[in-house]
Motif scaffolding. Structure first.
Motif, PDB file in Angstrom:
ATOM      1  N   GLY A   1       0.844  -1.190   0.000  1.00 22.61           N
ATOM      2  CA  GLY A   1       0.000   0.000   0.000  1.00 22.61           C
ATOM      3  C   GLY A   1       0.880   1.242   0.000  1.00 22.61           C
ATOM      4  O   GLY A   1       2.020   1.209  -0.467  1.00 22.61           O
ATOM      5  N   GLN A   2       0.346   2.323   0.538  1.00 24.89           N
ATOM      6  CA  GLN A   2       1.099   3.571   0.525  1.00 24.89           C
ATOM      7  C   GLN A   2       1.205   4.132   1.921  1.00 24.89           C
ATOM      8  O   GLN A   2       0.323   3.978   2.750  1.00 24.89           O
ATOM      9  CB  GLN A   2       0.385   4.584  -0.362  1.00 24.89           C
ATOM     10  CG  GLN A   2       0.388   4.163  -1.822  1.00 24.89           C
ATOM     11  CD  GLN A   2       0.417   5.347  -2.740  1.00 24.89           C
ATOM     12  OE1 GLN A   2      -0.249   6.339  -2.480  1.00 24.89           O
ATOM     13  NE2 GLN A   2       1.189   5.264  -3.815  1.00 24.89           N
TER      14      GLN A   2
ATOM     15  N   GLN B   1       4.181   7.400  -0.387  1.00 26.22           N
ATOM     16  CA  GLN B   1       5.143   6.494  -1.013  1.00 26.22           C
ATOM     17  C   GLN B   1       4.605   5.070  -0.986  1.00 26.22           C
ATOM     18  O   GLN B   1       4.037   4.641   0.009  1.00 26.22           O
ATOM     19  CB  GLN B   1       6.470   6.491  -0.227  1.00 26.22           C
ATOM     20  CG  GLN B   1       7.132   7.835  -0.112  1.00 26.22           C
ATOM     21  CD  GLN B   1       7.947   8.172  -1.344  1.00 26.22           C
ATOM     22  OE1 GLN B   1       7.985   7.406  -2.301  1.00 26.22           O
ATOM     23  NE2 GLN B   1       8.572   9.330  -1.353  1.00 26.22           N
ATOM     24  N   THR B   2       4.827   4.367  -2.093  1.00 24.39           N
ATOM     25  CA  THR B   2       4.484   2.946  -2.123  1.00 24.39           C
ATOM     26  C   THR B   2       5.520   2.169  -1.317  1.00 24.39           C
ATOM     27  O   THR B   2       6.703   2.480  -1.375  1.00 24.39           O
ATOM     28  CB  THR B   2       4.496   2.452  -3.572  1.00 24.39           C
ATOM     29  OG1 THR B   2       3.485   3.161  -4.274  1.00 24.39           O
ATOM     30  CG2 THR B   2       4.199   0.961  -3.663  1.00 24.39           C
ATOM     31  N   GLY B   3       5.042   1.180  -0.595  1.00 25.01           N
ATOM     32  CA  GLY B   3       5.967   0.345   0.166  1.00 25.01           C
ATOM     33  C   GLY B   3       5.913  -1.097  -0.293  1.00 25.01           C
ATOM     34  O   GLY B   3       4.830  -1.641  -0.505  1.00 25.01           O
TER      35      GLY B   3
END
Lengths: 378, 1020
Positions: B688-689, B693-695
């Motif tokens: 997710g984010q 930022q995307t993780g």
């Protein structure tokens, strides 16, 4: 003629089938990032760092929920499934007439996710080590960050498993799990990991983090300032370690409720200044400095609580401290552990005669099965 | 190697004898005992590939060699006849008898080869068009129930539009594919279930619980000429590593030469709830107030403290000290008997060189609940064209549309499924009522006043629509490369495609009670789910068949070989919108949206070769085949996996008087089951984010670059016999299936940071027996009275033999049952695949956890079909029976928990545990410490089909004949008419998780229904 046509047809078809080259059969993975696809890209570092932060955030809601229920800070109202109550508050009969939580039930959760985040941190350290684009101080900064979160995750599992102990390392081969550590050894391992992180953050010096942290870390987003967060956690670990909604649901009445985290994007604190002051008060109490402890507690009462200062901590100074911790740190995941470490679990309320207060969360059944049911499993 | 083989085969074509002088023979083929012509029968000269077909008047004309010849005529559904024709004879008539025992059928043995059933080396299961069409069915699975020996066929629930599982010869995989491969006229077609993402409304656990429809539902059963079920290794040489679960080969109707024939069929009927157990009859206000849904401590005083004050007020308003109203909620919601209809027609005809078949179908099934139903429309055209004397081509296209509205059902955590809502709502209020503003009244009951639904409101305002447009097309070219007295070489090229788009729309407006703020679903009130999935399957086959018969006719050898390429692509996207503005349906502006997008691509390539050697006067058949193939889903996409097969059969003709024939047969072969797409990759998971930022996080389940297909080795032995002048036929088959390289998903110690891996690490064994007895006790030519009866028995059991070192027992997520409290599957070496694990409270009060309590697999299954014809009447029945097989009756658990069960107030076996039967059950279950309380015997007997048909005699049709009507058939038919079962619920046949390796969870399914139809069929 016919022979030629037949031969030509067959052989052409044969060749056509050979034309299906091997590459056409090497179909890529379209729906998930592959490790090889991510690692070579410039975004990889940030993606891994955000993954570590995200996992912490994703886990903390369930964690606060679980330990909040054990500490009678909250109750789960989920009427379609009776297990939301029975698995937390009623449990199973264990050995010697004790009650335990079901190792295969709802209240055994948050085990995998914390270890998964330790694995995320280990993956991040390995990625940084192998990354030629990072300078040595940047590598140290990444490792200091990763290890701090890894220490925090290990703290969450030992604080919920207490006397059972927990595994302290992440194995390279996932089919060969690491050994269990005793409670005290696990606490020491948390401290050791946080101290390693401290050394890395210090070695990073004045380098900036080669990635961005989310705004929950505002003011703590350089190696030097992140070190304060690391030390705050270390202080919590040391203090903890030194002692070793309306309606009805399954018969539990409720007439009042409060909302702490109104939406699924509300911030959930990991550690706050208020806790650090309370930790100092607790340390001072332990060291016999009652006066200093009273000063800190009164700071909390007046500044945070808007209450009158106390003249003294009375006959039960620990009780006074726990009272402040209960309300200051409400639903931040501390009450149950606070009562346990001072041997006061029996003071937590039981709403129905069938309820009990869990002493520890169980080692999940899957973990026990995978290890051939070691003694830590109940 | 294949190249050498093909080119050698081609080289042999040069050896060809010169044609001899010819003469002409003609005649007529009719039904024995009448003058009724048999059109489209084939008439040929035994031993040489010369033949003709009869026209609509049953007449044929054939050029045969000079001298004595033997003519044979045959037609599917009739017994063959052979006649010796003297040199000077020019007229030969045939009278064929009906083949009620199906002794003459043709069976599929290879990609381009067939053989007579009497020589088959393994058990054959065929279902004819007539058997399929008699009683209207919601889908093909439904029409096949009780008709396929060796298959277990179950519908997942009663929602309109289909959704069922065919399992052939029991379990053969744990986590691999469990459905058979479906092939229509050589085209591999999809039977996928597309997720409608209903779990975002029900908060259920996974897509298996969404009551989806498998796409077999699109096919019009009236277009089918025959269904053949290839049960085991016989399929391996044709379909290799997709054949473990069997192959269902569907042949559709083709054109026949002769004057054009038209068929028009109109059906009208309705559906009706098959079983209504009713609800609790509350005796008085006190009983209701003390029930768990109101929970008053001291009900008799008006000021009593009640857990649910609104419920208490409602209870006091409608109940008195001596009575409560009773509303039959099941009957009210599922009691609709709206008209359903089906119109279908076909047209066929042509000349010897060009034949066509065109059909259409439009069917509407009205569901038993409002706003549920299914519509299926289809148009199909098939053209056979001869090009010169050596080439024939068939091109067919089928365009289908399926539209369904299936309501909401199955596992639920928002109380949105009606059977959940009713379970926690004492049935004393008419929930159909509206308040002053015209809205449905709020259901005041349930665990918490808001966390319940009003199912009448739900079904009125909610939508769950699925719309599928589909095209299946094939083009086949047959080239008769060489034909002589001794050699026959055919080359067959096939290209086929199956393409469909499935669009779904689910809508739960924010006005629904279970969508209100404060409910489980009400974090974001209102949900709208819109998705589209596109599926595309393409396959091409090239095969060559060479049949060699020496002059002395001691044997005939059929050599075939070929190659196949198959490509499969599924792309799917969905937008889930939650938190809707009232009156808005679109996702735009919703508070919370979730999107899904996925693409699956798979490619397979195969080569195959086969040799069928028929000798000893067509009494002995030896057959060998091999197929080798590679697939993009295997870890090594370049590696070919090889699957061989060997079979033999021997017919002993008339060993004793009264015994027509005994056949011994045996086949040993291998087949495979492919890994799933994507399992070969090491991936990360998008978590997710955070902070924009995307993780990426560690994948919970790690992939395996070494993954390969599962391998099945099946041996099958059997005896077929026909007795009493072909009036009785018996078939007995034993099979043993050993599966190695079993795909397993063992659970790891989670402290490693990884939850699961997928490996080839186990083996299992399935054994079984299949027995079929067909009798034709009465066959009278004088008054046309015939009685045909078929009884089948099947039994199988699947056991896990062992897992690789370190592989621990594992379970399927929620599709294989829930926790041990409710019973679940757990794959464990040494145990049955379908063993149900749960908890047991022992006599000393201790609890044994996660132990085997029961088995979901039936002890045996039987089916009984009977057809009686007399004069112009025909009566047909199909009865299906299942003995044993445990069902986890969680629907009953819901009602006991809600204190609303139909039998709640029956006497308690032990009042100390619970005052009434319902309370006793629930307290004995004790939160799941005694799982067996809700594990029930799933035995049943179902009257699947009854049909009474009447062929209107010609003389009564004068009025219609003016319009060209040739035949008129009237029939009354019913499906699932009765269920005889001690099961304490709606129907033990259903399953919550859809198609699963072992079915046993009954949890709030859409209740199954019976149907009645009246049919008029006109032939022109």
């Amino acid at each position: 003629m016919i022979r030629h046509v037949a031969r030509a047809t067959l052989c052409a078809a044969w060749l056509a089938s050979l034309a299906c080259s091997a590459d056409k059969f090497n179909v890529p993975q379209y729906n998930a990032p592959t490790i090889t696809g991510v690692n070579g890209t410039p975004q990889a570092l940030q993606l891994y760092v955000s993954g570590v932060l995200l996992q912490e955030r994703n886990n903390i809601g369930g964690y606060n929920n679980d330990v909040g229920i054990f500490g009678r800070e909250s109750y789960s109202y989920f009427p379609t499934d009776a297990r939301s109550v029975s698995h937390y508050l009623i449990g199973l009969s264990g050995a010697n007439n004790t009650r335990i939580l079901d190792p295969a039930g709802f209240a055994s959760g948050q085990w995998f996710n914390w270890y998964r985040n330790m694995k995320n941190a280990v993956n991040l350290v390995a990625f940084a080590d192998a990354n030629g684009a990072l300078s040595p101080t940047q590598k140290s900064a990444v490792k200091g960050f990763a290890k701090t979160i890894r220490g925090l995750s290990l703290y969450r599992v030992i604080v919920t498993r207490d006397t059972l102990g927990v595994p302290g390392d992440i194995p390279a081969d996932p089919t060969a799990p690491a050994a269990f550590l005793s409670r005290d050894a696990a606490w020491q391992q948390v401290t050791a990991i946080l101290d390693e992180a401290k050394a890395d953050l210090t070695a990073a010096g004045s380098t900036a983090f080669p990635f961005a942290l989310d705004d929950g870390f505002a003011g703590f987003n350089t190696p030097a300032s992140f070190l304060k967060f690391n030390r705050g956690l270390a202080a919590r670990v040391l203090v903890n370690r030194s002692k070793a909604a309306p309606g009805t649901n399954n018969g539990i009445p409720a007439t009042a409720y409060f909302i702490m985290y109104p939406t699924n994007v509300s911030p959930v604190p990991i550690i706050r200044n208020e806790e650090l002051i309370l930790l100092r008060a607790e340390a001072n109490l332990g060291a016999g400095n009652a006066g200093a402890a009273l000063t800190d507690i009164n700071t909390i009462r007046t500044v945070s609580g808007g209450l009158a200062p106390l003249g003294s901590l009375g006959a039960d100074p620990i009780g006074a401290l726990l009272y402040e911790r209960r309300y200051s740190l409400l639903w931040e995941g501390h009450r149950w552990n606070d009562m346990r470490r001072y041997g006061r679990l029996s003071q937590l309320p039981l709403d129905l005669p069938s309820h009990f207060v869990a002493k520890v969360m169980p080692i999940p059944k899957q973990e026990c099965d995978a290890r051939g049911t070691p003694t830590q499993c109940q | 190697m294949f190249r050498t083989l093909f080119c050698a085969a081609a080289a042999l074509l040069v050896i060809a004898p010169a044609a001899s002088a010819q003469r002409e023979v003609s005649g007529r083929v009719t039904l024995a005992g009448s003058s009724e012509p048999i059109p489209d029968a084939s008439v040929g000269v035994v031993g040489i590939p010369v033949g003709a077909r009869t026209n609509a008047r049953g007449e044929y004309r054939l050029r045969v060699p000079d001298g004595d010849v033997t003519l044979a005529t045959r037609m599917i559904g009739y017994k063959r006849q052979t006649v010796r024709v003297a040199a000077g004879q020019t007229t030969v008539n045939f009278e064929l008898e009906k083949d009620v025992l199906q002794l003459e059928a043709i069976t599929v043995t290879g990609a381009a080869t067939t053989m007579e059933r009497r020589n088959a080396t393994s058990s054959v299961s065929q279902v004819s068009a007539d058997q399929l069409e008699r009683v209207p069915a919601v889908s093909i699975e439904n029409a096949l129930q009780g008709k396929v020996l060796g298959a277990s066929i179950n519908m997942n629930n009663g929602a309109p539009g289909g959704g069922g599982q065919i399992q052939i010869r029991g379990a053969s995989s744990l986590i691999g594919k469990i459905d058979p491969l479906y092939v229509i006229d050589g085209v591999i077609v999809s039977n996928d279930v597309r997720s409608n993402n209903q779990r975002y409304i029900t908060n259920s656990l996974n897509s298996g619980e969404e009551n989806g429809t498998n796409r077999l539902a699109d096919i019009n059963p009236a277009d089918i000429e025959s269904v053949e079920v290839l049960k085991g290794s016989v399929a391996s040489a044709i379909y290799g590593s997709q054949a473990t679960n069997g192959v269902v080969v569907i042949s559709t109707k083709r054109g026949r030469s002769g004057s054009p024939r038209f068929q028009l069929t109109q059906r009208v009927g309705t559906f009706q709830l098959i079983r209504n157990k009713g609800l609790r009859h509350y005796a008085n206000v006190d009983q209701l107030l003390t029930s768990s849904q109101v929970a008053c401590k001291t009900p008799t005083t008006a000021t009593a403290s009640c857990g649910n004050p609104a419920g208490a007020a409602a209870a006091r308003a409608v109940c008195t000290a001596s009575s409560c109203p009773y509303y039959d909620y099941f009957g009210m919601l599922y009691g609709r008997t709206a008209p359903s209809w089906e119109t279908s027609g076909s047209m066929s005809g042509g000349v010897e060189t060009t034949k066509y078949f065109v059909s259409f179908n439009d069917r509407e099934d009205a569901g038993i609940a409002m706003n549920t139903g299914a519509r299926r429309q289809s148009v199909r055209a098939s053209v056979d064209q001869a090009i010169g004397s050596k080439i024939t081509a068939n091109v067919a296209t089928n365009i289908m549309r399926s539209f369904s509205q299936r309501g909401i059902s199955n596992n639920d955590n928002t109380n949105s499924s009606p059977l959940y809502g009713f379970a926690y709502s004492p049935n004393v209020l008419d929930l159909r009522q509206r308040d002053a503003t015209g809205n449905y009244i709020i259901n005041p009951f349930g665990g918490s006043p808001l966390n319940i639904s009003n199912p009448f409101q739900t079904f009125d305002l909610m939508r769950n629509n699925e719309d599928v447009y589909r095209v299946i097309a094939n083009a086949t070219v047959n080239y008769q490369a060489w034909s002589s007295a001794r050699n026959d070489v055919r080359i067959n090229v096939l290209a086929g495609a199956d393409r469909f788009s499935s669009q779904n729309f689910e809508f739960a407006p924010p006005s629904l009670q279970f969508e209100q703020p404060g409910t489980n679903e009400g974090t974001f009130p209102g949900a709208s789910i819109q998705g589209n999935g596109s599926t595309q399957l393409v396959n091409t086959n090239l095969s060559a068949v060479w049949t060699f018969t020496p002059n002395n006719r001691w044997f005939s050898a059929t050599t075939s070989g070929g190659t196949q390429y198959a490509d499969r692509q599924l792309s799917d996207y969905t937008i889930v919108a939650q938190g809707l503005t009232p009156s808005v349906v679109a996702a735009t502006g919703a508070v919370h949206t979730t999107t899904f997008d996925s693409l699956v691509v798979q490619r397979n390539q195969a080569y195959y070769a086969q040799e069928d050697f028929l000798t000893f006067g067509e009494k002995m058949l030896l057959s060998a085949a091999v197929r080798t193939e590679r697939s993009s889903v295997n870890g090594d996409s370049k590696k070919f996996y090889t699957f061989p097969r060997f079979g033999a059969s021997y017919r002993i003709v008339r060993p004793f008087s009264g015994i027509g024939e005994i056949k011994l047969r045996g086949t040993v072969g291998q087949a495979g089951n492919q890994p799933n797409y994507g399992e070969r990759f090491l991936t990360l998971t998008n978590g997710g984010q955070i902070g924009g930022q995307t993780g990426l996080i560690q994948a919970a389940s790690i992939g395996n670059p070494k993954i390969r297909p599962e391998r099945l080795i099946e041996s099958e032995f059997g005896i077929d016999g026909s007795f009493l002048d072909d009036r009785a036929q018996l078939e007995v088959t034993f099979f043993n299936r050993d599966i190695s390289d079993l795909l397993v998903r063992p659970l790891l110690a989670q402290s490693s940071g990884v939850n699961q891996e997928v490996i080839n690490g186990g083996s299992m064994r399935t054994r079984g027996t299949e027995i079929g007895v067909t009798l034709a006790p009465i066959e009278s030519r004088t008054n046309g009275l015939t009685w045909t009866s078929r009884t089948t028995y099947q039994q199988n059991s699947a056991k896990i033999l062992k897992f690789a070192p370190g592989v621990l027992p594992f379970n399927l997520n929620a599709t294989g049952g829930f926790g041990t409290a409710y019973g679940r599957l757990k794959f464990t070496p040494g145990n049955s695949v379908s063993a149900i694990y749960g908890n047991r409270k022992n006599a000393d009060g201790t609890v044994s956890r996660d132990i085997v309590l029961a088995d979901a697999n039936p002890k045996y299954m039987m089916a009984f079909s009977n057809d009686l014809t007399w004069s112009n009447f025909r009566l047909g029945t199909v009865v299906d029976m299942r003995k044993g097989g445990t069902v986890s009756n969680l629907t009953l658990n819901l009602y006991d928990e809600g204190n609303t069960t139909w039998d709640y107030d029956k006497p308690s076996p032990n009042p100390a545990v619970g005052a009434t039967l319902g309370a006793y059950r629930y307290n004995t279950w004790a939160g799941g410490t005694n799982t067996s309380v809700y594990l029930f015997d799933g035995s049943f007997v179902k009257v699947r089909e009854i049909t009474l048909a009447y062929d209107v005699p010609q003389q009564r049709l004068n009025a219609l004949q003016r319009f060209g009507v040739r035949t008129t058939n009237l029939s009354v038919s019913g499906r699932n008419l009765f269920i005889i079962s001690g099961y304490d619920g709606f129907d033990p046949e259903v399953n919550n998780g859809g198609n699963v390796v072992a079915r046993f969870v009954d949890l709030a399914q859409y209740p199954p229904s019976r149907s009645y139809f009246f049919t008029v069929a006109l032939g022109f």
